[in-house]
Design a protein around this motif. Structure first.
Motif, PDB file in Angstrom:
ATOM      1  N   SER A   1       0.830  -1.207   0.000  1.00  0.00           N
ATOM      2  CA  SER A   1       0.000   0.000   0.000  1.00  0.00           C
ATOM      3  C   SER A   1       0.862   1.254   0.000  1.00  0.00           C
ATOM      4  O   SER A   1       0.560   2.233  -0.700  1.00  0.00           O
ATOM      5  N   ARG A   2       1.925   1.229   0.767  1.00  0.00           N
ATOM      6  CA  ARG A   2       2.807   2.400   0.820  1.00  0.00           C
ATOM      7  C   ARG A   2       3.523   2.604  -0.510  1.00  0.00           C
ATOM      8  O   ARG A   2       3.718   3.737  -0.950  1.00  0.00           O
ATOM      9  N   ARG A   3       3.912   1.521  -1.145  1.00  0.00           N
ATOM     10  CA  ARG A   3       4.549   1.629  -2.457  1.00  0.00           C
ATOM     11  C   ARG A   3       3.572   2.204  -3.472  1.00  0.00           C
ATOM     12  O   ARG A   3       3.922   3.055  -4.298  1.00  0.00           O
TER      13      ARG A   3
ATOM     14  N   ALA B   1       3.469   5.926  -5.698  1.00  0.00           N
ATOM     15  CA  ALA B   1       3.376   5.934  -7.157  1.00  0.00           C
ATOM     16  C   ALA B   1       2.204   6.769  -7.683  1.00  0.00           C
ATOM     17  O   ALA B   1       2.095   6.963  -8.893  1.00  0.00           O
ATOM     18  N   LEU B   2       1.344   7.266  -6.812  1.00  0.00           N
ATOM     19  CA  LEU B   2       0.186   8.038  -7.271  1.00  0.00           C
ATOM     20  C   LEU B   2       0.624   9.371  -7.854  1.00  0.00           C
ATOM     21  O   LEU B   2       1.576   9.997  -7.385  1.00  0.00           O
ATOM     22  N   ASP B   3      -0.110   9.824  -8.867  1.00  0.00           N
ATOM     23  CA  ASP B   3       0.205  11.125  -9.453  1.00  0.00           C
ATOM     24  C   ASP B   3      -0.388  12.246  -8.586  1.00  0.00           C
ATOM     25  O   ASP B   3      -1.232  11.995  -7.718  1.00  0.00           O
ATOM     26  N   PRO B   4       0.052  13.480  -8.791  1.00  0.00           N
ATOM     27  CA  PRO B   4      -0.384  14.598  -7.938  1.00  0.00           C
ATOM     28  C   PRO B   4      -1.904  14.801  -7.906  1.00  0.00           C
ATOM     29  O   PRO B   4      -2.465  15.171  -6.876  1.00  0.00           O
TER      30      PRO B   4
ATOM     31  N   ALA C   1       4.927  15.383  -0.472  1.00  0.00           N
ATOM     32  CA  ALA C   1       5.899  15.196   0.614  1.00  0.00           C
ATOM     33  C   ALA C   1       5.381  14.196   1.654  1.00  0.00           C
ATOM     34  O   ALA C   1       6.131  13.337   2.130  1.00  0.00           O
ATOM     35  N   SER C   2       4.102  14.289   1.993  1.00  0.00           N
ATOM     36  CA  SER C   2       3.520  13.356   2.965  1.00  0.00           C
ATOM     37  C   SER C   2       3.485  11.933   2.402  1.00  0.00           C
ATOM     38  O   SER C   2       3.729  10.966   3.130  1.00  0.00           O
ATOM     39  N   ALA C   3       3.191  11.800   1.123  1.00  0.00           N
ATOM     40  CA  ALA C   3       3.150  10.483   0.495  1.00  0.00           C
ATOM     41  C   ALA C   3       4.538   9.848   0.485  1.00  0.00           C
ATOM     42  O   ALA C   3       4.690   8.654   0.787  1.00  0.00           O
TER      43      ALA C   3
ATOM     44  N   SER D   1       5.732   6.524   2.510  1.00  0.00           N
ATOM     45  CA  SER D   1       6.250   5.377   1.775  1.00  0.00           C
ATOM     46  C   SER D   1       7.636   4.958   2.264  1.00  0.00           C
ATOM     47  O   SER D   1       8.040   3.820   2.066  1.00  0.00           O
ATOM     48  N   ARG D   2       8.354   5.858   2.888  1.00  0.00           N
ATOM     49  CA  ARG D   2       9.694   5.535   3.406  1.00  0.00           C
ATOM     50  C   ARG D   2       9.685   4.932   4.798  1.00  0.00           C
ATOM     51  O   ARG D   2      10.728   4.478   5.254  1.00  0.00           O
ATOM     52  N   ARG D   3       8.553   4.928   5.448  1.00  0.00           N
ATOM     53  CA  ARG D   3       8.475   4.339   6.785  1.00  0.00           C
ATOM     54  C   ARG D   3       8.736   2.837   6.703  1.00  0.00           C
ATOM     55  O   ARG D   3       8.417   2.197   5.714  1.00  0.00           O
TER      56      ARG D   3
END
Length: 74
Positions: free
Chosen positions: A42-44, A48-51, A62-64, A68-70
């Motif tokens: 889900s994080r990956r 990958a979602l567009d703006p 930035a939040s996405a 995703s890095r967590r």
């Protein structure tokens, strides 16, 4: 001897319960592993979602990226 302890069918049922009692931990571990993999996936996908899609769900880029890095443990 009519004792229930001597009845082979009843004893077999008790033995089966004893043999399968340890499987609960294994099942919980497998379920936890699948849940961690789903969180990672889900994080990956979020990264990958567009703006436009991020804006639709109310998240900025930035939040996405931060989410995703967590690590999967968080």
């Amino acid at each position: 001897m009519s004792s229930t302890l001597m009845h082979p069918t009843l004893n077999a049922g008790r033995a089966a319960k004893t043999r399968t009692a340890g499987h609960g931990l294994l099942v919980r571990l497998v379920v936890a592993w699948f849940n961690l993999r789903a969180k990672q996936r889900s994080r990956r996908q979020l990264a990958a979602l567009d703006p436009r899609l991020l804006r639709d769900i109310g998240i900025d880029r930035a939040s996405a990226v931060e989410e995703s890095r967590r690590s999967i443990w968080q």
